[in-house]
Enzyme design. Sequence first.
Site, PDB file in Angstrom:
ATOM      1  N   ASN A  57     -15.648  47.335  14.353  1.00 61.69           N
ATOM      2  CA  ASN A  57     -14.229  47.516  14.037  1.00 61.69           C
ATOM      3  C   ASN A  57     -13.422  47.462  15.335  1.00 61.69           C
ATOM      4  O   ASN A  57     -13.549  48.350  16.180  1.00 61.69           O
ATOM      5  CB  ASN A  57     -14.047  48.866  13.334  1.00 61.69           C
ATOM      6  N   CYS A  90      -4.805  49.786  13.114  1.00 64.87           N
ATOM      7  CA  CYS A  90      -5.483  48.593  12.571  1.00 64.87           C
ATOM      8  C   CYS A  90      -4.533  47.655  11.825  1.00 64.87           C
ATOM      9  O   CYS A  90      -4.846  46.483  11.604  1.00 64.87           O
ATOM     10  CB  CYS A  90      -6.616  49.007  11.644  1.00 64.87           C
ATOM     11  N   HIS A 122      -9.289  43.222   7.419  1.00 66.96           N
ATOM     12  CA  HIS A 122      -9.653  44.084   8.544  1.00 66.96           C
ATOM     13  C   HIS A 122     -11.137  44.424   8.436  1.00 66.96           C
ATOM     14  O   HIS A 122     -11.629  44.785   7.367  1.00 66.96           O
ATOM     15  CB  HIS A 122      -8.789  45.349   8.494  1.00 66.96           C
TER      16      HIS A 122
HETATM   17  O1  UT7 Z   1     -10.273  51.040  10.524  1.00 73.09           O
HETATM   18  C1  UT7 Z   1     -10.018  52.287   9.921  1.00 73.09           C
HETATM   19  C2  UT7 Z   1     -10.990  53.309  10.458  1.00 73.09           C
HETATM   20  N1  UT7 Z   1     -12.259  53.136   9.803  1.00 73.09           N
HETATM   21  C3  UT7 Z   1     -12.811  54.106   9.095  1.00 73.09           C
HETATM   22  O2  UT7 Z   1     -12.275  55.188   8.978  1.00 73.09           O
HETATM   23  C4  UT7 Z   1     -14.131  53.821   8.450  1.00 73.09           C
HETATM   24  C5  UT7 Z   1     -14.112  54.140   6.983  1.00 73.09           C
HETATM   25  N2  UT7 Z   1     -15.313  54.814   6.597  1.00 73.09           N
HETATM   26  C6  UT7 Z   1     -16.545  54.281   6.672  1.00 73.09           C
HETATM   27  O3  UT7 Z   1     -16.716  53.144   7.067  1.00 73.09           O
HETATM   28  C7  UT7 Z   1     -17.708  55.107   6.204  1.00 73.09           C
HETATM   29  O4  UT7 Z   1     -17.247  56.273   5.542  1.00 73.09           O
HETATM   30  C8  UT7 Z   1     -18.656  55.534   7.378  1.00 73.09           C
HETATM   31  C9  UT7 Z   1     -19.423  54.312   7.896  1.00 73.09           C
HETATM   32  C10 UT7 Z   1     -17.857  56.171   8.503  1.00 73.09           C
HETATM   33  C11 UT7 Z   1     -19.693  56.525   6.868  1.00 73.09           C
HETATM   34  O5  UT7 Z   1     -20.400  55.965   5.784  1.00 73.09           O
HETATM   35  P1  UT7 Z   1     -20.592  56.800   4.424  1.00 73.09           P
HETATM   36  O6  UT7 Z   1     -21.437  55.987   3.542  1.00 73.09           O
HETATM   37  O7  UT7 Z   1     -19.231  57.183   3.953  1.00 73.09           O
HETATM   38  O8  UT7 Z   1     -21.426  58.031   4.930  1.00 73.09           O
HETATM   39  P2  UT7 Z   1     -21.066  59.570   4.832  1.00 73.09           P
HETATM   40  O9  UT7 Z   1     -19.993  59.931   5.781  1.00 73.09           O
HETATM   41  O10 UT7 Z   1     -20.923  59.925   3.380  1.00 73.09           O
HETATM   42  O11 UT7 Z   1     -22.408  60.209   5.358  1.00 73.09           O
HETATM   43  C12 UT7 Z   1     -23.667  60.069   4.654  1.00 73.09           C
HETATM   44  C13 UT7 Z   1     -24.746  60.720   5.487  1.00 73.09           C
HETATM   45  C14 UT7 Z   1     -24.376  62.132   5.956  1.00 73.09           C
HETATM   46  O12 UT7 Z   1     -25.552  62.923   5.900  1.00 73.09           O
HETATM   47  P3  UT7 Z   1     -25.815  63.920   4.663  1.00 73.09           P
HETATM   48  O13 UT7 Z   1     -24.625  64.834   4.634  1.00 73.09           O
HETATM   49  O14 UT7 Z   1     -25.879  63.030   3.445  1.00 73.09           O
HETATM   50  O15 UT7 Z   1     -27.083  64.561   5.024  1.00 73.09           O
HETATM   51  C15 UT7 Z   1     -23.975  61.928   7.398  1.00 73.09           C
HETATM   52  O16 UT7 Z   1     -24.188  63.071   8.198  1.00 73.09           O
HETATM   53  O17 UT7 Z   1     -25.008  59.963   6.677  1.00 73.09           O
HETATM   54  C16 UT7 Z   1     -24.928  60.832   7.810  1.00 73.09           C
HETATM   55  N3  UT7 Z   1     -24.438  60.052   8.955  1.00 73.09           N
HETATM   56  C17 UT7 Z   1     -25.254  59.321   9.732  1.00 73.09           C
HETATM   57  N4  UT7 Z   1     -26.586  59.126   9.720  1.00 73.09           N
HETATM   58  C18 UT7 Z   1     -27.116  58.308  10.648  1.00 73.09           C
HETATM   59  C19 UT7 Z   1     -23.162  59.900   9.380  1.00 73.09           C
HETATM   60  N5  UT7 Z   1     -23.122  59.076  10.446  1.00 73.09           N
HETATM   61  C20 UT7 Z   1     -24.410  58.704  10.674  1.00 73.09           C
HETATM   62  C21 UT7 Z   1     -25.011  57.860  11.632  1.00 73.09           C
HETATM   63  N6  UT7 Z   1     -26.349  57.686  11.575  1.00 73.09           N
HETATM   64  N7  UT7 Z   1     -24.302  57.209  12.580  1.00 73.09           N
END
Ligand code: UT7
Length: 348
Positions: free
Chosen positions: A305, A135, A275
């Site tokens: 992204n 990225c 980004h």
């Molecule tokens: O360009 C560089 C690469 N980009 C990245 O690496 C992205 C950076 N990270 C992010 O944008 C965010 O961390 C994400 C969008 C990937 C995830 O958002 P978050 O607010 O950090 O969510 P989380 O990983 O803490 O997950 C919260 C909950 C989890 O459930 P529990 O454990 O609370 O029951 C996940 O299993 O949301 C769940 N979850 C989903 N639910 C519905 C994870 N993905 C999904 C989904 N739909 N697609």
Amino acid sequence: MTQDQPAPATRTRLKPRTSGERLRQVAILGTGSAAPERVLDNTELEQLVDTTDDWIVTRTGMRERRIVAPGEGASDLAAAAGRRALEQAKLAPEDVELIIIATFTPDRPLPATACYVQEKLGCTHAAGFDLSIACTGFVNALMTADSLVAVGTFRNALVIGVEVMSSVTDYEDRDSCILFGDAAGAAVVGTDSPSGELLDHVVRIDGSGTELIAIPSGGSVAPINADRLEAREQFLRLSGRQVFKFAVSAICDVVSEMITRNGLTIADINCFVPHQANLRIIEAAAARLGIDMDRVVVNIERYGNTSAASVPLALDEAARGGKIKSGDLVCLVAFGAGLSWGATLLRW
Ligand code: UT7
């Protein structure tokens, strides 16, 4: 050092840099972008994995992204974006001297995508190569082009960030498949322009984070085989939460370093082009830096992204849409796999 001189007992550290000391002023002469026609929206993702439109919009700000058609590759998107940038710069393809393609999703592992783009655009007198730092690719490619034109090795360069993220996305993994889209963004750089001046670049990498965003197989340490395909190791994996935290601090660190070493304050920057990885990352970094969101370019809801394409795509849309005006100080800022991060300062 001659052989008579003793080696120094300790190494002296370099003094901190101030702003760029350049030989020749280099500027962006034109920009362009391109995205595939096919739209993949959140409703369609709901059919593929256990997710909802509401979760995706709330957690990421994304509503839809673009996906290539079968057989469409990085060089097709790159050539389309490059053609638009050349038209705006009024530079004939045969006068392009250097093509740099920032991508980690090339048409093929070999040869370089720059060669396919050179052929498609008819840049008959160009040198070229690919540059891979995910990225942060466009910022690094722009810095490379700026340096090579500033010293006079080339008189101009076509710099393109392109990514076909759909080729490395696991559409069975809800943690990552909702995030990514395909696109390209381009800039022509050259000399003798009263606007678009490239002023400074700050770039970094930190290999202690290599595991946080990676494609486990397909490289030399783990060539693709049946077991690795079975384990879906050809696809990108990410530790979203850790990357989220890193991203917010990376943006703040690099923007702070950029403004400090150029004798500026946050208030001096008219427009930030970050980004587009997650709207919450952008908003958190902006809040921490004290930037109001009307100075920040956001198009994540339409493209998701797009990795190396994200910053030049947003820059092109902002410039063509009138959000960036002549004379504005603009800061491009990117972060991603590596870990890597960086920023470019320019005067539009
Ligand atoms: O360009 C560089 C690469 N980009 C990245 O690496 C992205 C950076 N990270 C992010 O944008 C965010 O961390 C994400 C969008 C990937 C995830 O958002 P978050 O607010 O950090 O969510 P989380 O990983 O803490 O997950 C919260 C909950 C989890 O459930 P529990 O454990 O609370 O029951 C996940 O299993 O949301 C769940 N979850 C989903 N639910 C519905 C994870 N993905 C999904 C989904 N739909 N697609």
